[in-house]
Motif scaffolding. Structure first.
Motif, PDB file in Angstrom:
ATOM      1  N   ASP A 136      50.132  52.705  52.712  1.00 37.53           N
ATOM      2  CA  ASP A 136      48.955  53.557  52.554  1.00 37.53           C
ATOM      3  C   ASP A 136      48.511  53.709  51.094  1.00 37.53           C
ATOM      4  OD1 ASP A 136      48.899  54.080  55.323  1.00 37.53           O
ATOM      5  OD2 ASP A 136      50.376  55.684  55.092  1.00 37.53           O
ATOM      6  N   TRP A 137      49.115  52.938  50.184  1.00 34.35           N
ATOM      7  CA  TRP A 137      48.778  53.088  48.764  1.00 34.35           C
ATOM      8  C   TRP A 137      47.399  52.501  48.482  1.00 34.35           C
ATOM      9  CZ3 TRP A 137      47.169  50.650  44.433  1.00 34.35           C
ATOM     10  CH2 TRP A 137      47.442  51.254  43.196  1.00 34.35           C
ATOM     11  N   SER A 138      46.531  53.302  47.894  1.00 34.98           N
ATOM     12  CA  SER A 138      45.224  52.826  47.444  1.00 34.98           C
ATOM     13  C   SER A 138      44.753  53.755  46.341  1.00 34.98           C
ATOM     14  CB  SER A 138      44.206  52.797  48.594  1.00 34.98           C
ATOM     15  OG  SER A 138      43.984  54.097  49.100  1.00 34.98           O
ATOM     16  N   ARG A 139      44.011  53.212  45.387  1.00 37.82           N
ATOM     17  CA  ARG A 139      43.495  54.003  44.279  1.00 37.82           C
ATOM     18  C   ARG A 139      42.109  53.495  43.895  1.00 37.82           C
ATOM     19  NH1 ARG A 139      47.507  56.304  45.454  1.00 37.82           N
ATOM     20  NH2 ARG A 139      48.966  57.490  44.146  1.00 37.82           N
ATOM     21  N   PRO A 140      41.220  54.407  43.507  1.00 39.91           N
ATOM     22  CA  PRO A 140      39.911  53.969  43.008  1.00 39.91           C
ATOM     23  C   PRO A 140      40.062  53.377  41.614  1.00 39.91           C
ATOM     24  CG  PRO A 140      40.133  56.329  42.739  1.00 39.91           C
ATOM     25  CD  PRO A 140      41.358  55.869  43.478  1.00 39.91           C
ATOM     26  N   VAL A 141      39.182  52.457  41.275  1.00 41.52           N
ATOM     27  CA  VAL A 141      39.128  51.887  39.927  1.00 41.52           C
ATOM     28  C   VAL A 141      37.844  52.380  39.273  1.00 41.52           C
ATOM     29  CG1 VAL A 141      39.175  49.805  38.527  1.00 41.52           C
ATOM     30  CG2 VAL A 141      40.351  49.844  40.744  1.00 41.52           C
ATOM     31  N   LEU A 142      37.987  53.033  38.119  1.00 45.01           N
ATOM     32  CA  LEU A 142      36.846  53.593  37.403  1.00 45.01           C
ATOM     33  C   LEU A 142      36.640  52.860  36.084  1.00 45.01           C
ATOM     34  CD1 LEU A 142      38.698  56.113  38.769  1.00 45.01           C
ATOM     35  CD2 LEU A 142      36.652  57.382  38.106  1.00 45.01           C
ATOM     36  N   ALA A 146      23.175  39.131  43.647  1.00 44.16           N
ATOM     37  CA  ALA A 146      24.411  38.377  43.456  1.00 44.16           C
ATOM     38  C   ALA A 146      24.361  37.598  42.151  1.00 44.16           C
ATOM     39  CB  ALA A 146      24.628  37.428  44.642  1.00 44.16           C
ATOM     40  N   ALA A 147      23.169  37.038  41.838  1.00 46.44           N
ATOM     41  CA  ALA A 147      23.035  36.272  40.597  1.00 46.44           C
ATOM     42  C   ALA A 147      23.211  37.177  39.387  1.00 46.44           C
ATOM     43  CB  ALA A 147      21.670  35.582  40.553  1.00 46.44           C
ATOM     44  N   ASN A 148      22.633  38.374  39.442  1.00 44.76           N
ATOM     45  CA  ASN A 148      22.773  39.320  38.337  1.00 44.76           C
ATOM     46  C   ASN A 148      24.217  39.733  38.141  1.00 44.76           C
ATOM     47  OD1 ASN A 148      20.076  39.330  37.703  1.00 44.76           O
ATOM     48  ND2 ASN A 148      19.602  41.130  38.961  1.00 44.76           N
ATOM     49  N   ALA A 149      24.912  39.987  39.257  1.00 40.78           N
ATOM     50  CA  ALA A 149      26.317  40.377  39.162  1.00 40.78           C
ATOM     51  C   ALA A 149      27.139  39.252  38.571  1.00 40.78           C
ATOM     52  CB  ALA A 149      26.843  40.753  40.546  1.00 40.78           C
ATOM     53  N   ALA A 150      26.837  38.014  38.999  1.00 39.96           N
ATOM     54  CA  ALA A 150      27.606  36.875  38.507  1.00 39.96           C
ATOM     55  C   ALA A 150      27.383  36.640  37.026  1.00 39.96           C
ATOM     56  CB  ALA A 150      27.232  35.624  39.307  1.00 39.96           C
ATOM     57  N   SER A 151      26.184  36.949  36.552  1.00 40.04           N
ATOM     58  CA  SER A 151      25.889  36.733  35.132  1.00 40.04           C
ATOM     59  C   SER A 151      26.335  37.887  34.262  1.00 40.04           C
ATOM     60  CB  SER A 151      24.378  36.532  34.947  1.00 40.04           C
ATOM     61  OG  SER A 151      23.679  37.718  35.302  1.00 40.04           O
ATOM     62  N   GLY A 152      26.844  38.950  34.886  1.00 42.05           N
ATOM     63  CA  GLY A 152      27.364  40.073  34.127  1.00 42.05           C
ATOM     64  C   GLY A 152      26.302  41.036  33.640  1.00 42.05           C
ATOM     65  N   THR A 153      25.070  40.935  34.179  1.00 42.44           N
ATOM     66  CA  THR A 153      23.994  41.809  33.704  1.00 42.44           C
ATOM     67  C   THR A 153      24.029  43.184  34.366  1.00 42.44           C
ATOM     68  OG1 THR A 153      22.477  40.905  35.364  1.00 42.44           O
ATOM     69  CG2 THR A 153      22.521  39.841  33.187  1.00 42.44           C
ATOM     70  N   ARG A 154      24.754  43.321  35.447  1.00 42.84           N
ATOM     71  CA  ARG A 154      24.848  44.609  36.130  1.00 42.84           C
ATOM     72  C   ARG A 154      26.146  45.283  35.695  1.00 42.84           C
ATOM     73  NH1 ARG A 154      24.510  44.025  42.325  1.00 42.84           N
ATOM     74  NH2 ARG A 154      26.750  43.699  42.139  1.00 42.84           N
ATOM     75  N   ALA A 155      26.049  46.141  34.699  1.00 43.35           N
ATOM     76  CA  ALA A 155      27.246  46.745  34.100  1.00 43.35           C
ATOM     77  C   ALA A 155      27.796  47.863  34.980  1.00 43.35           C
ATOM     78  CB  ALA A 155      26.908  47.284  32.718  1.00 43.35           C
ATOM     79  N   TYR A 156      29.102  48.073  34.885  1.00 45.25           N
ATOM     80  CA  TYR A 156      29.711  49.215  35.555  1.00 45.25           C
ATOM     81  C   TYR A 156      29.295  50.484  34.819  1.00 45.25           C
ATOM     82  CZ  TYR A 156      32.817  45.735  37.720  1.00 45.25           C
ATOM     83  OH  TYR A 156      33.318  44.678  38.412  1.00 45.25           O
ATOM     84  N   GLU A 157      29.106  51.560  35.573  1.00 44.69           N
ATOM     85  CA  GLU A 157      28.692  52.820  34.974  1.00 44.69           C
ATOM     86  C   GLU A 157      29.897  53.528  34.372  1.00 44.69           C
ATOM     87  OE1 GLU A 157      26.085  56.808  36.171  1.00 44.69           O
ATOM     88  OE2 GLU A 157      26.462  55.218  37.645  1.00 44.69           O
ATOM     89  N   ASP A 158      29.785  53.889  33.106  1.00 46.89           N
ATOM     90  CA  ASP A 158      30.910  54.467  32.377  1.00 46.89           C
ATOM     91  C   ASP A 158      31.436  55.726  33.069  1.00 46.89           C
ATOM     92  OD1 ASP A 158      32.624  54.422  30.011  1.00 46.89           O
ATOM     93  OD2 ASP A 158      31.617  56.278  29.459  1.00 46.89           O
ATOM     94  N   GLY A 159      32.764  55.741  33.284  1.00 45.92           N
ATOM     95  CA  GLY A 159      33.407  56.897  33.885  1.00 45.92           C
ATOM     96  C   GLY A 159      33.272  56.986  35.391  1.00 45.92           C
ATOM     97  N   LYS A 160      32.585  56.023  36.015  1.00 45.42           N
ATOM     98  CA  LYS A 160      32.357  56.063  37.455  1.00 45.42           C
ATOM     99  C   LYS A 160      33.221  55.030  38.189  1.00 45.42           C
ATOM    100  CE  LYS A 160      29.083  59.124  36.998  1.00 45.42           C
ATOM    101  NZ  LYS A 160      29.258  60.518  37.457  1.00 45.42           N
ATOM    102  N   SER A 161      33.544  55.306  39.441  1.00 46.95           N
ATOM    103  CA  SER A 161      34.340  54.384  40.244  1.00 46.95           C
ATOM    104  C   SER A 161      33.451  53.266  40.790  1.00 46.95           C
ATOM    105  CB  SER A 161      35.018  55.131  41.391  1.00 46.95           C
ATOM    106  OG  SER A 161      34.068  55.845  42.161  1.00 46.95           O
ATOM    107  N   PHE A 162      34.025  52.075  40.926  1.00 44.96           N
ATOM    108  CA  PHE A 162      33.263  50.931  41.426  1.00 44.96           C
ATOM    109  C   PHE A 162      34.066  50.053  42.377  1.00 44.96           C
ATOM    110  CE2 PHE A 162      35.296  49.633  37.475  1.00 44.96           C
ATOM    111  CZ  PHE A 162      35.870  48.412  37.803  1.00 44.96           C
ATOM    112  N   ALA A 163      35.356  50.332  42.540  1.00 45.02           N
ATOM    113  CA  ALA A 163      36.193  49.507  43.410  1.00 45.02           C
ATOM    114  C   ALA A 163      37.400  50.307  43.883  1.00 45.02           C
ATOM    115  CB  ALA A 163      36.652  48.245  42.663  1.00 45.02           C
ATOM    116  N   VAL A 164      38.082  49.756  44.872  1.00 46.38           N
ATOM    117  CA  VAL A 164      39.336  50.340  45.366  1.00 46.38           C
ATOM    118  C   VAL A 164      40.405  49.265  45.327  1.00 46.38           C
ATOM    119  CG1 VAL A 164      40.526  51.474  47.290  1.00 46.38           C
ATOM    120  CG2 VAL A 164      38.102  51.943  46.884  1.00 46.38           C
TER     121      VAL A 164
END
Length: 233
Positions: free
Chosen positions: A89-95, A62-80
């Motif tokens: 029923d509308w939902s979409r992945p966020v990449l 959680a600390a790493n995520a909060a400090s921004g050290t855990r980067a999102y992987e380029d071109g990959k989905s990480f949220a909905v």
């Protein structure tokens, strides 16, 4: 060649061109939508599988995520993302990134903007038409509409602050940590905070302009506690 033969050849050419135009329209309206919907559903399923198998988050994670050290992987989905205004029923992945190939699978996070839920501006782009029409109903957004995003650990509920703002593609200040549109009167916020920016093309079948919607983070909820109220109405 007789006049009759010329007329027949021209007629056949016109018919062929007409058929090709119809096929192209069908491709744009239906086939790209089918492929995009399948890709989007696949991304969401993979995310949910990954989340269901993930070990409990450790304090240092959680600390790493909060400090921004855990980067999102380029071109990959990480949220909905869920936007009830667009349908129950509308939902979409966020990449991660806004490349054309990425936007064919869902929504794209602008890499230079903040991470989900963090202080600053979490900015996301999506197609208005073709490739599933994710933001087809973008002009219908209204102040008070919830936009809910989850990363599998937390639900983030943002609230739209104003009707969509129409501007030019060069108006990149809309993505700033505290958005600064070309029209100062359109600025949605006056001080730093935790914001969301949604962008899409305008007009509906063109790209000469952009539509922008802004929202502020109003609530968070651990994923283990179930969906937020905005998705239960």
């Amino acid at each position: 060649m007789t006049l009759r033969a010329v007329v027949r050849s021209v007629s056949e050419l016109c018919i062929t061109i007409g058929v090709l135009i119809v096929l192209f329209v069908v491709y744009l309206l239906y086939w790209t939508g089918i492929r995009a919907d399948n890709a989007s559903d696949g991304e969401i399923e993979r995310l949910q599988d990954r989340w269901s198998q993930a070990p409990p988050e450790r304090p240092e994670d959680a600390a790493n995520a909060a400090s921004g050290t855990r980067a999102y992987e380029d071109g990959k989905s990480f949220a909905v993302m869920y936007i009830p205004r667009f349908g129950r029923d509308w939902s979409r992945p966020v990449l991660q990134n806004t490349a054309e190939g990425t936007l064919r699978k869902g929504l794209g996070h602008y890499p230079r903007t903040s991470r989900l839920g963090e202080k600053g501006n979490f900015a996301v782009a999506g197609h208005r038409r073709t490739y599933g029409d994710p933001f087809k109903d973008f002009p219908a957004l209204r102040p008070g509409d919830p936009v809910v995003v989850t990363d599998g650990r937390t639900w983030y509920t943002y609230t739209v602050t104003r009707r969509p703002y129409r501007t030019l593609p060069s108006d990149t200040g809309v993505l700033d940590a505290t958005p600064k549109p070309l029209d100062p009167a359109a600025a949605p916020f006056r001080e730093p905070g935790r914001y969301l920016t949604l962008t899409t093309c305008d007009p509906e079948w063109g790209s000469s302009h952009r539509l922008i919607a802004w929202a502020r983070l109003d609530a968070t909820r651990p994923a283990a506690e179930g969906k937020p109220d905005a998705l239960r109405r």
